[in-house]
Design an enzyme around this catalytic site. Structure first.
Site, PDB file in Angstrom:
ATOM      1  N   ASN A   9       0.870  -1.177   0.000  1.00 60.61           N
ATOM      2  CA  ASN A   9       0.000   0.000   0.000  1.00 60.61           C
ATOM      3  C   ASN A   9       0.910   1.231   0.000  1.00 60.61           C
ATOM      4  OD1 ASN A   9      -1.923   1.943   0.323  1.00 60.61           O
ATOM      5  ND2 ASN A   9      -2.495   1.389   2.414  1.00 60.61           N
ATOM      6  N   LYS A  61       0.104   4.181  -0.521  1.00 61.51           N
ATOM      7  CA  LYS A  61      -0.625   5.361  -0.036  1.00 61.51           C
ATOM      8  C   LYS A  61      -0.337   6.569  -0.945  1.00 61.51           C
ATOM      9  CE  LYS A  61      -0.316   3.505   4.606  1.00 61.51           C
ATOM     10  NZ  LYS A  61      -0.534   3.740   6.023  1.00 61.51           N
ATOM     11  N   HIS A  86      -9.735   0.785   4.111  1.00 60.27           N
ATOM     12  CA  HIS A  86      -8.550   1.091   4.915  1.00 60.27           C
ATOM     13  C   HIS A  86      -8.955   2.065   6.029  1.00 60.27           C
ATOM     14  CE1 HIS A  86      -4.598   2.510   6.115  1.00 60.27           C
ATOM     15  NE2 HIS A  86      -4.096   1.453   5.498  1.00 60.27           N
ATOM     16  N   GLU A 108      -7.586   4.582   7.171  1.00 58.40           N
ATOM     17  CA  GLU A 108      -7.399   6.002   6.832  1.00 58.40           C
ATOM     18  C   GLU A 108      -8.586   6.523   6.029  1.00 58.40           C
ATOM     19  OE1 GLU A 108      -3.533   5.567   5.039  1.00 58.40           O
ATOM     20  OE2 GLU A 108      -2.693   5.062   6.992  1.00 58.40           O
ATOM     21  N   GLU A 155      -5.925  -5.077  10.016  1.00 60.17           N
ATOM     22  CA  GLU A 155      -4.941  -4.043  10.316  1.00 60.17           C
ATOM     23  C   GLU A 155      -5.337  -3.315  11.602  1.00 60.17           C
ATOM     24  OE1 GLU A 155      -2.755  -2.759   6.477  1.00 60.17           O
ATOM     25  OE2 GLU A 155      -4.532  -1.530   6.700  1.00 60.17           O
ATOM     26  N   GLY A 165       1.713   2.210  10.801  1.00 60.47           N
ATOM     27  CA  GLY A 165       2.652   3.325  10.713  1.00 60.47           C
ATOM     28  C   GLY A 165       3.248   3.737  12.040  1.00 60.47           C
ATOM     29  N   SER A 211       2.847  -2.172  10.533  1.00 59.19           N
ATOM     30  CA  SER A 211       4.281  -2.159  10.811  1.00 59.19           C
ATOM     31  C   SER A 211       4.974  -3.482  10.494  1.00 59.19           C
ATOM     32  CB  SER A 211       4.533  -1.725  12.263  1.00 59.19           C
ATOM     33  OG  SER A 211       4.055  -0.404  12.478  1.00 59.19           O
ATOM     34  N   GLY A 258       2.551  -1.041   4.377  1.00 61.14           N
ATOM     35  CA  GLY A 258       2.629   0.361   4.010  1.00 61.14           C
ATOM     36  C   GLY A 258       4.069   0.806   3.839  1.00 61.14           C
TER      37      GLY A 258
HETATM   38  C1  PEP Z   1      -1.138   0.203   5.966  1.00 61.37           C
HETATM   39  O1  PEP Z   1      -1.397   1.390   6.017  1.00 61.37           O
HETATM   40  O2  PEP Z   1      -1.837  -0.539   5.267  1.00 61.37           O
HETATM   41  C2  PEP Z   1      -0.004  -0.283   6.734  1.00 61.37           C
HETATM   42  C3  PEP Z   1      -0.040  -1.510   7.146  1.00 61.37           C
HETATM   43  O3  PEP Z   1       1.017   0.610   7.000  1.00 61.37           O
HETATM   44  P1  PEP Z   1       2.425   0.281   7.734  1.00 61.37           P
HETATM   45  O4  PEP Z   1       2.940  -1.021   7.153  1.00 61.37           O
HETATM   46  O5  PEP Z   1       3.300   1.433   7.398  1.00 61.37           O
HETATM   47  O6  PEP Z   1       2.125   0.135   9.185  1.00 61.37           O
END
Ligand code: PEP
Length: 254
Positions: free
Chosen positions: A9, A11, A97, A99, A169, A175, A215, A236
């Site tokens: 992703n 983003k 997601h 976000e 998630e 993040g 993460s 991400g």
């Molecule tokens: C995401 O936003 O889908 C995600 C998992 O981000 P990160 O891996 O940076 O935590």
């Protein structure tokens, strides 16, 4: 075996030059995917065509949009439809997601509509769910995630959900560098599979891929992916660095 999937992703990151270079690095990394393994690159709308072109007909590599509209066409300035995505040979769409739920007010009903229009058009959703920290701390995460699935997916039939992709998630892990423990990931993935089993039966539950997101890094991917109900990850930050994402892909179960 269920599909084992490493999904990126990106983003709202990268210039077109960086997106091209990252895709080239991934394609030149010498990855040898197993028959049940897939890589999905969730890229910004303006780069879908570029990335799709670079993948060519490389088997088991796919391109995903990070959103789509609920309608097929019309007066929705600034929006992107599933027909547009299909015309670009995009195969997947990341939906729900956290976000988008938080910053763009995407409701369970809107997500159900987006899932519907994707499935009707032959696009595969990567449906995200996951609880905020306060819910985890109150110990009600199982019920919270179950409600997210019920509200946006349970109107669908077994045929539509066979082989479906769900990404768990936990919002507190996205993040933040604070990954769920292997046990926390396995517990929730087993719960999600049980919820789907209760509603749709054993065969369906065993057909769906449940990805962990939050993460995931090169250094922790393999151990999380090794959990019995974890079928890969949605990544991400670490998906923006070719050497890290290729290591994550190599961590998928064989
Ligand atoms: C995401 O936003 O889908 C995600 C998992 O981000 P990160 O891996 O940076 O935590």
């Amino acid at each position: 075996m269920r599909k084992q999937i490493a999904a990126a992703n990106w983003k709202m990151n990268l210039t077109v030059q960086q997106a091209g270079a990252l895709t080239d690095e991934l394609m030149n990394a010498g990855l040898q995917l197993g028959t049940d393994q897939e890589v999905i690159l969730g890229v910004p709308f303006p780069y879908l065509s570029l990335v799709r072109g670079k993948l060519g007909d490389t088997p088991q590599f796919y391109v995903a949009a990070q959103n789509c509209h609920t309608q097929k066409s019309g007066a929705y300035t600034g929006e992107v439809s599933v027909d547009m995505l299909q015309s670009l040979e995009v195969s997947h769409v990341i939906l729900g997601h956290s976000e988008r739920r938080e910053y763009f007010n995407e409701s369970p009903k809107m997500l159900a509509d987006k899932v519907d229009i994707c499935l009707a058009s032959g696009l595969k959703p990567v449906f995200c769910c996951g609880e905020p920290l306060a819910i985890r701390e109150s110990g009600t995460e199982n019920a919270y995630v179950e409600a997210q699935l019920r509200e946006s997916l349970f109107h669908l039939g077994v045929e539509q959900l066979t082989g479906f992709i769900i990404a768990y998630e936990p919002i507190w892990a996205i993040g933040t560098g604070k990954t769920a423990t292997n046990e926390q990931a396995q517990q929730m993935h087993a719960h999600i599979r049980q919820v789907m089993r209760n509603q749709y039966g054993e065969a369906l539950a065993n057909s769906i891929s449940i990805l962990y997101g939050g993460s995931v890094k090169a250094g922790n991917a393999a151990e999380i992916f090794a959990q019995p109900d974890v079928d890969g990850g949605l990544v991400g930050g670490a998906s923006l660095v070719a050497v890290d994402f290729t290591a994550i892909i190599r961590g998928l179960k064989k």
